[in-house]
Design an enzyme around this catalytic site. Sequence first.
Site, short mmCIF file in Angstrom:
data_model
loop_
_atom_site.label_atom_id
_atom_site.label_comp_id
_atom_site.label_asym_id
_atom_site.label_seq_id
_atom_site.Cartn_x
_atom_site.Cartn_y
_atom_site.Cartn_z
N GLU A 172 8.01 9.85 -27.94
CA GLU A 172 8.48 10.73 -29.02
C GLU A 172 7.61 11.98 -29.20
O GLU A 172 7.24 12.33 -30.33
CB GLU A 172 8.59 9.94 -30.33
CG GLU A 172 9.68 8.89 -30.31
CD GLU A 172 9.86 8.19 -31.64
OE1 GLU A 172 9.10 8.47 -32.59
OE2 GLU A 172 10.77 7.35 -31.74
N GLU A 291 14.48 2.73 -27.52
CA GLU A 291 14.30 2.26 -28.90
C GLU A 291 15.65 2.38 -29.61
O GLU A 291 16.21 3.47 -29.71
CB GLU A 291 13.25 3.08 -29.67
CG GLU A 291 11.82 2.78 -29.31
CD GLU A 291 10.83 3.46 -30.26
OE1 GLU A 291 11.13 3.58 -31.47
OE2 GLU A 291 9.77 3.88 -29.78
#
Length: 503
Positions: A172, A291
């Site tokens: 991320e 995710e």
Amino acid sequence: MKAHVTAHKDYTVSRIDDRLYGAFLEHLGRAVYTGIYEPGHPTADENGFRGDVLELVRALNVPVVRYPGGNFVSAYNWEDGIGPREDRPVRLDLAWHTSETNEVGIHEFADWCRAAGTEMMLAVNLGSRGLDAARNFLEYCNHPGGSYWSDLRARNGRREPWDVKLWCLGNEMDGPWQVGHKDAHEYGKLAAETAKAMRAFDKSLELVVCGSSHSDMPTYPEWERVVLEHTYEVVDHVSLHMYFRNPEKNTANFLALNHKLDRYIETVASTINFVKAKKRSKRNVYISFDEWNVWYHSNKQDRAILDGGNGWPLAPGLLEDIYNFEDVLQVGCILNTFIRRSDVVKIGCIAQLVNVIAPIMTERSGPAWRQTIYYPYYFASIHGRGTALNLLVDCPGYDSEHDDNVPYVDVSGVHNEEEGTLTFFLVNRCGLEAIDVEVSLKGFAGGTVIDHQVMTHTDLEAVNTAADQQNVRPRSGSGARVADGVLAASLPAYSYQMIRVKL
């Protein structure tokens, strides 16, 4: 209400990569400590791993587990988790405002993966660190011997390399919350150079570059374009993440969120194709959706720890969403979307596996049990392997915030040629009435229903607990049948079903 589905043997999407049904474990809350690892627990083995959790994980047949993060990895020194435990440092984890003892590191995680029957998917720190730490970690894990890092691994008790093939280039990195956050050009250049160094060690590695943390990011989808223009020739997958929320308690909108997921996948797939064309490349890059899950139930209770009000606790309860029956329907829709987009989504990781927004829950020194969402994940992982069918669906729908004419029936189909089976996963999004479904089986010879599992409940808020572990669970269905090339079944209001046909 009626719905009609056409499944044709020759109209397919893709062979499904088994890794679509992977999972994720991060050093976050109780995922590791009192999750998979609890020395002294009545079921613990000689390595301190909880046997009751291992049993539940093995049943899922999880193909790959991503580790050690997540936000955690962006300030993690992998060297802290090797060598004698008594010499390992306690570190402050900036991502989740907790303390990390490093009792579990790469050796312990590798041992757990072997016991669980799964493979490792490792992430390197491109937040606070970079290329050098990544190449050293790779050498430590994969080199047979005769070098500094591989010989250190042998001295630490593991002579044979683990030969990990799947690696994530950070986590991320588009997020301002991330330690070491970078803009797309900064990250793209670092990821490209790190990938080149790792490929100089082993050209057969599969590398995952960070895409957008979610589709509402202000940099999406420009982030993917820029990062892929830097990395396209040296990576194999771009990572996407998405969490699904229903704080307003609007079930209709909640269960339409997988249409937003589908647009997210389509947009990034188009961006991949754009960069491929711009570079005149012959390479294919795919999506690693590493995710995903429902996540909103625990947000309020987590704030005190995440804001630092409790100091730096060890393995506190964080992100411990208690899932209800409504979440079963959502997870079923998410998995159906991944199956339908298995031509571009090759890896998926439910986040996470134990205690932290997870299908499995534990109590310290106590039991482990299946949360409600364990079951659709289980059915897809066990029976959703083979070739995804390109289904034609004719069904009434409804308008939502996320899309218009959302079909009440969400369905995916998988043909397993080796087993000679068809498996259909179906969700009835309508809460008012049952839907009679007919599936025309074109090009398939004969067929008999061999398994029919139904999940339904009178209360969308119903949950499983340590005291009542069977409140929400699948039951054998009745009435599904194949006649004259048509599979017929009835879907109760708000229900999830799996129907398997032996051809």
